[in-house]
Design a protein around this motif. Structure first.
Motif, PDB file in Angstrom:
ATOM      1  N   CYS A 344     -25.332  29.595 -17.938  1.00 57.73           N
ATOM      2  CA  CYS A 344     -24.080  29.335 -18.652  1.00 57.73           C
ATOM      3  C   CYS A 344     -22.887  29.933 -17.911  1.00 57.73           C
ATOM      4  O   CYS A 344     -21.808  29.330 -17.850  1.00 57.73           O
ATOM      5  N   GLN A 345     -23.090  31.111 -17.326  1.00 54.91           N
ATOM      6  CA  GLN A 345     -22.031  31.758 -16.547  1.00 54.91           C
ATOM      7  C   GLN A 345     -21.670  30.909 -15.326  1.00 54.91           C
ATOM      8  O   GLN A 345     -20.483  30.727 -15.006  1.00 54.91           O
ATOM      9  N   ALA A 346     -22.675  30.367 -14.653  1.00 55.58           N
ATOM     10  CA  ALA A 346     -22.422  29.521 -13.485  1.00 55.58           C
ATOM     11  C   ALA A 346     -21.675  28.253 -13.875  1.00 55.58           C
ATOM     12  O   ALA A 346     -20.769  27.804 -13.159  1.00 55.58           O
ATOM     13  N   VAL A 347     -22.042  27.665 -15.000  1.00 52.50           N
ATOM     14  CA  VAL A 347     -21.330  26.471 -15.467  1.00 52.50           C
ATOM     15  C   VAL A 347     -19.867  26.801 -15.739  1.00 52.50           C
ATOM     16  O   VAL A 347     -18.960  26.061 -15.342  1.00 52.50           O
ATOM     17  N   LEU A 499     -25.612  23.428  -8.167  1.00 49.85           N
ATOM     18  CA  LEU A 499     -24.581  22.855  -9.026  1.00 49.85           C
ATOM     19  C   LEU A 499     -23.369  22.422  -8.207  1.00 49.85           C
ATOM     20  O   LEU A 499     -22.789  21.347  -8.451  1.00 49.85           O
ATOM     21  N   GLU A 500     -22.989  23.206  -7.212  1.00 42.70           N
ATOM     22  CA  GLU A 500     -21.878  22.808  -6.352  1.00 42.70           C
ATOM     23  C   GLU A 500     -22.190  21.502  -5.624  1.00 42.70           C
ATOM     24  O   GLU A 500     -21.338  20.603  -5.532  1.00 42.70           O
ATOM     25  N   PRO A 508     -26.874  10.679  -9.901  1.00 46.07           N
ATOM     26  CA  PRO A 508     -27.532  11.609 -10.817  1.00 46.07           C
ATOM     27  C   PRO A 508     -28.240  12.746 -10.094  1.00 46.07           C
ATOM     28  O   PRO A 508     -28.766  12.573  -8.990  1.00 46.07           O
ATOM     29  N   HIS A 509     -28.257  13.896 -10.739  1.00 44.74           N
ATOM     30  CA  HIS A 509     -28.922  15.086 -10.212  1.00 44.74           C
ATOM     31  C   HIS A 509     -29.606  15.803 -11.358  1.00 44.74           C
ATOM     32  O   HIS A 509     -29.150  15.748 -12.501  1.00 44.74           O
ATOM     33  N   LEU A 510     -30.679  16.500 -11.033  1.00 50.36           N
ATOM     34  CA  LEU A 510     -31.325  17.379 -12.011  1.00 50.36           C
ATOM     35  C   LEU A 510     -31.541  18.737 -11.371  1.00 50.36           C
ATOM     36  O   LEU A 510     -31.999  18.830 -10.225  1.00 50.36           O
ATOM     37  N   ILE A 511     -31.170  19.775 -12.119  1.00 47.42           N
ATOM     38  CA  ILE A 511     -31.419  21.150 -11.683  1.00 47.42           C
ATOM     39  C   ILE A 511     -32.330  21.783 -12.720  1.00 47.42           C
ATOM     40  O   ILE A 511     -31.955  21.919 -13.892  1.00 47.42           O
ATOM     41  N   GLU A 512     -33.534  22.140 -12.278  1.00 47.30           N
ATOM     42  CA  GLU A 512     -34.484  22.781 -13.186  1.00 47.30           C
ATOM     43  C   GLU A 512     -34.305  24.287 -13.073  1.00 47.30           C
ATOM     44  O   GLU A 512     -34.573  24.887 -12.020  1.00 47.30           O
ATOM     45  N   ALA A 513     -33.816  24.890 -14.148  1.00 57.12           N
ATOM     46  CA  ALA A 513     -33.551  26.321 -14.169  1.00 57.12           C
ATOM     47  C   ALA A 513     -34.776  27.034 -14.737  1.00 57.12           C
ATOM     48  O   ALA A 513     -35.094  26.899 -15.924  1.00 57.12           O
ATOM     49  N   LEU A 514     -35.472  27.769 -13.892  1.00 53.93           N
ATOM     50  CA  LEU A 514     -36.664  28.506 -14.316  1.00 53.93           C
ATOM     51  C   LEU A 514     -36.219  29.843 -14.874  1.00 53.93           C
ATOM     52  O   LEU A 514     -35.811  30.749 -14.140  1.00 53.93           O
TER      53      LEU A 514
END
Length: 551
Positions: A344-347, A499-500, A508-514
């Motif tokens: 959330c901070q990165a967003v 994200l950058e 489209p992109h997907l980032i899987e946050a572990l």
């Protein structure tokens, strides 16, 4: 013209530009008719819940309905959850459901069902089975009128195959805009007197009252009278960020919402419903309005919320009051091991101007509001009806409605699996959607609820029903298999880099946050006790706790 051609022309003439589809045999003449109506964009989805959720997200951002095309009662059933979310969010959708030919229904074929009964769950205001090709255009116009009025609604039009394929279709001219019920002057006077009195009052804003003009009017009222401003816990769409009034959302946990509402003598509803607990809990009240507080309605959902707020501003002479606007501020770039809070901070650190945020992060998104409050202006869409699986499809619709704006959807791992097929549609349509999946290998919110409902000490069998770790889902591979660029990240540095890249690269992109669960272990054990204690604590202490748990 056949019926399907007349139906499409009626919709296109009225400004309906997109139809989200998952067709079957009964809808083939509608599908064929798409080649005769170039103004209608047809977007294929691989599951009906994606079609209905995409229509919801589209309408929230476009300000007008999309159409869906579903196959019989079973297809409608598959799409019900996101139509439920649209109904709760008062979102306009023209929901077209194919049916067997009228003469075929007597045979009770394998896919025969009572579509009207199913549809009334999500379309209580308009369900109609068209029985005449000549009348179909008018039926479509009536569905549009119902969907577009205030409040917006899901209007379901059932289309038998023979009504669709028969000749003699007659397009219907676009229906006129529905009249809006005015806010009563006497109501404005009563509420103006309350705000002048100095008694403790709050405005609870929802629906169209969370757009910029209404927010500015509400903020002027707050500046002039000291009235507290609150937003519904799950807004349909809220405009927020630097340069706009900051509105505190009601908390999901009823005990924390009680802290926000404590001491109020008057609660004024503006396109919102009176607050209630999301679920019932043993020994706890369902109605969240505090004792001694009177509830008033300035603008009901079928009234013009902006006009009502502006009338109240005029009645109080608050037109020159300066609204309090959110200052521009961003959190620092996070570092170290990745957590949900750092995502959330990165967003918040990287969010671009004009982005659309779709939030179905469930427990992992607790910090999202605080971390993005001072980011550049953006729109936020939330889970209005609580039926999970809304986030990815809603992002599809939002991206089609606003192709020049990046869409970021924050999604829990469990809810992502309800409508993971949306990733394929993102790839097929080459939508600039960035899907952030919080993979904590758990239905985390249900682990919390298991503690809260007082069901006793959970054992291994009950815990197993809420565990997604065996086998662990690999969303990056799932996304790649559907044509979406995807990466995994387990550090804040890797997440920010991903994200950058996704923000700078179309498609489209997907980032899987572990990430670990946000509330787990001892914290989860103690949470019910802390929540239960808040009504009995001094207000300053309770407010500190509220901000710590749900900022």
């Amino acid at each position: 013209m056949n019926g399907a051609q007349a139906l499409l022309k009626t919709l296109a003439d009225a400004g309906v530009e997109v139809c989200f589809t998952n067709p079957g045999t009964s809808e083939m003449h509608f599908v064929a008719a798409l080649d005769t109506e170039p103004r209608m964009r047809a977007v294929l989805t691989l599951f009906e819940g994606v079609a209905t959720g995409a229509a919801d997200g589209y309408a929230r951002m476009a300000g007008k309905p999309a159409a869906t095309l579903l196959h019989l009662g079973c297809g409608l059933g598959n799409g019900l959850a996101n139509l439920h979310n649209a109904r709760k969010g008062k979102v306009p959708i023209v929901n077209i459901v194919g049916d067997h030919a009228t003469y075929h229904t007597q045979y009770d074929a394998q896919l025969q069902s009572d579509i009207e009964t199913v549809a009334r769950n999500v379309s209580p205001g308009f369900v109609r089975t068209s029985t005449s090709t000549a009348q179909l255009g008018q039926d479509a116009a009536d569905a549009l009128t119902a969907a577009r009025g205030l409040p917006g609604q899901v209007a379901t039009l059932i289309l038998p195959a023979d009504v669709s394929w028969s000749e003699g279709g007659v397009p219907c001219p676009p229906p006129p805009p529905a009249a809006t019920r005015a806010v009563d002057d006497s109501t404005v006077k009563v509420i103006a007197d309350i705000l002048r009195s100095g008694q403790k009052a709050a405005l609870l804003l929802g629906g169209h009252a969370l757009r910029e003009p209404a927010l500015l009017a509400a903020s002027r009222l707050a500046a002039a009278t000291g009235v507290k401003l609150l937003a519904e816990v799950f807004p349909t769409r809220i405009e927020r960020g630097a340069g706009l009034p900051a509105i505190e959302r009601l908390a999901y946990f009823a005990e924390l919402a009680g802290v926000q509402l404590a001491g109020l003598q008057h609660l004024v509803l503006v396109d919102a419903k009176s607050p209630v607990s999301f679920f019932a809990y043993p020994g706890k009240a369902s109605d969240l309005v505090p004792p001694g507080c009177t509830v008033h309605t300035l603008a009901a959902p079928d009234q013009d919320a902006l006009a009502g707020l502006e009338q109240l501003v005029a009645a109080l002479g608050a037109g020159t009051a300066q609204p309090v606007l959110q200052t521009a501020t961003r959190p620092d770039r996070p570092t170290g091991q990745l957590t949900a809070a750092k995502v959330c901070q990165a967003v918040g650190h990287l969010l671009p101007e004009g982005a659309i945020l779709v939030d179905e992060a469930i427990t992992s998104g607790q910090k999202l509001g605080a971390m993005t409050a001072g980011a550049p202006r953006h729109d936020l869409l939330t889970l209005t009806g609580g039926a999970i699986g809304q986030g990815l499809p809603s992002a599809v619709g939002a991206a089609i409605a606003c192709p020049q704006r990046p869409v970021i959807v924050l999604e829990g791992d469990g809810s992502a699996m309800y409508t993971v097929q949306a990733l394929w549609t993102m790839a097929r349509e080459q939508l600039h959607v960035i899907s952030v999946i919080f993979n904590n290998a758990s239905y985390s919110v249900l682990n919390i609820e298991l503690e809260r409902v007082g069901a006793g000490e959970p054992g291994p069998r009950s815990r197993a029903q809420l565990d997604l770790g065996g086998p662990q889902l690999d969303f990056a591979r799932l996304a790649q298999g559907m044509g979406v660029h995807a990466v995994r990240a387990d550090t804040a540095e890797a997440f920010c880099t991903a994200l950058e890249y996704a923000l700078a690269t179309p498609g489209p992109h997907l980032i899987e946050a572990l990430v670990p669960e946000s509330i787990a272990g001892a914290k989860r054990k103690v949470l019910p006790w802390v929540l239960g204690a808040t009504p009995h604590l001094p207000q300053p202490v309770a407010q500190v706790l509220k901000r710590a748990i749900s900022p």
